[in-house]
Scaffold this motif. Structure first.
Motif, short mmCIF file in Angstrom:
data_model
loop_
_atom_site.label_atom_id
_atom_site.label_comp_id
_atom_site.label_asym_id
_atom_site.label_seq_id
_atom_site.Cartn_x
_atom_site.Cartn_y
_atom_site.Cartn_z
N VAL A 33 0.82 -1.22 0.00
CA VAL A 33 0.00 0.00 0.00
C VAL A 33 0.85 1.27 0.00
CG1 VAL A 33 -1.95 -1.15 1.12
CG2 VAL A 33 -0.25 0.06 2.53
N GLY A 34 2.17 1.10 -0.05
CA GLY A 34 3.07 2.26 -0.03
C GLY A 34 3.38 2.69 1.39
N SER A 35 4.29 3.64 1.50
CA SER A 35 4.73 4.13 2.80
C SER A 35 3.59 4.86 3.50
CB SER A 35 5.92 5.07 2.60
OG SER A 35 6.45 5.46 3.83
N PRO A 36 3.41 4.67 4.79
CA PRO A 36 4.23 3.95 5.76
C PRO A 36 3.86 2.48 5.93
CG PRO A 36 2.53 5.15 6.94
CD PRO A 36 2.34 5.43 5.46
N LEU A 44 -5.45 -4.51 4.24
CA LEU A 44 -4.88 -5.76 3.73
C LEU A 44 -5.64 -6.28 2.52
CD1 LEU A 44 -4.17 -7.78 7.00
CD2 LEU A 44 -2.46 -6.90 5.39
N GLN A 45 -4.89 -6.63 1.51
CA GLN A 45 -5.43 -7.33 0.34
C GLN A 45 -4.36 -8.32 -0.09
OE1 GLN A 45 -6.70 -4.79 -2.87
NE2 GLN A 45 -6.84 -6.50 -4.29
N LEU A 46 -4.71 -9.59 -0.14
CA LEU A 46 -3.73 -10.61 -0.52
C LEU A 46 -3.28 -10.41 -1.96
CD1 LEU A 46 -5.25 -13.93 0.91
CD2 LEU A 46 -3.47 -12.48 1.91
N THR A 47 -2.02 -10.73 -2.22
CA THR A 47 -1.59 -10.80 -3.61
C THR A 47 -2.27 -12.02 -4.22
OG1 THR A 47 0.40 -12.01 -2.98
CG2 THR A 47 0.64 -9.64 -3.26
N PRO A 48 -2.62 -11.97 -5.49
CA PRO A 48 -3.36 -13.08 -6.10
C PRO A 48 -2.64 -14.43 -5.93
CG PRO A 48 -3.33 -11.19 -7.57
CD PRO A 48 -2.40 -10.87 -6.43
#
Length: 167
Positions: A33-36, A44-48
């Motif tokens: 999601v980028g910094s921080p 949270l979102q799982l990578t496929p």
């Protein structure tokens, strides 16, 4: 005559499975999601396919550990309890995708760079700790990360097979 040739053909060795797979978190297991970083489990979102891949590896008897820098704790952006909640939610999401997709251990460094913590990637401290905990030799490990810091830590820990993913 072809049967004579095949009788002398060298046998193809079975694939060698690693003893331990070490995974970075953001950008590997869950979307970056980028910094921080992830400060709330709602981010949270799982990578496929992450849960299915972890489950498949674990069913083959391979240990899987998460190795992640989370300086957001050291910076006071979230508490240690908040981070534990995030990791619990991540684990539930993975297991919802594949019931075997549990981490065998989670290694977290919550320090900030100024602390010069030997566990913080790019230093190999957490990787060496995981290898020791699981009794894994460097040639029996695979590290999957999404940036140079991950690759430097894995190389510093002697991990021969290092996989850089694109995020």
């Amino acid at each position: 005559t072809s049967s004579r040739l095949s009788a002398h053909a060298p046998a193809i060795p079975p694939p060698v499975l690693p003893h331990l797979v070490l995974l970075d978190r953001d950008g590997v297991v869950n979307e970056d999601v980028g910094s921080p970083g992830v400060l709330d489990s709602k981010q949270l979102q799982l990578t496929p396919g992450a849960g299915m891949a972890i489950g498949r590896v674990r069913r083959r008897g391979v240990k899987v550990a998460l190795v992640t820098n989370q300086s957001c704790v050291g910076k006071g952006l979230i508490s240690g309890a908040d981070l534990e909640d995030i990791h619990n939610e991540l684990q539930q999401m993975l297991c919802a995708e594949d019931g075997d997709a549990a981490f065998d251990n989670v290694y977290v460094c919550t320090s900030v760079k100024e602390d010069k913590d030997p566990r913080m990637k790019p230093s190999p401290g957490m990787i060496l700790e995981a290898m020791n905990d699981f009794g894994a030799k460097k040639e029996e490990c695979v590290f999957v990360g999404d940036n140079l810091t991950d690759m430097m830590a894995a190389k510093g820990g002697g991990v021969v097979l290092r996989i850089l993913t694109e995020t």
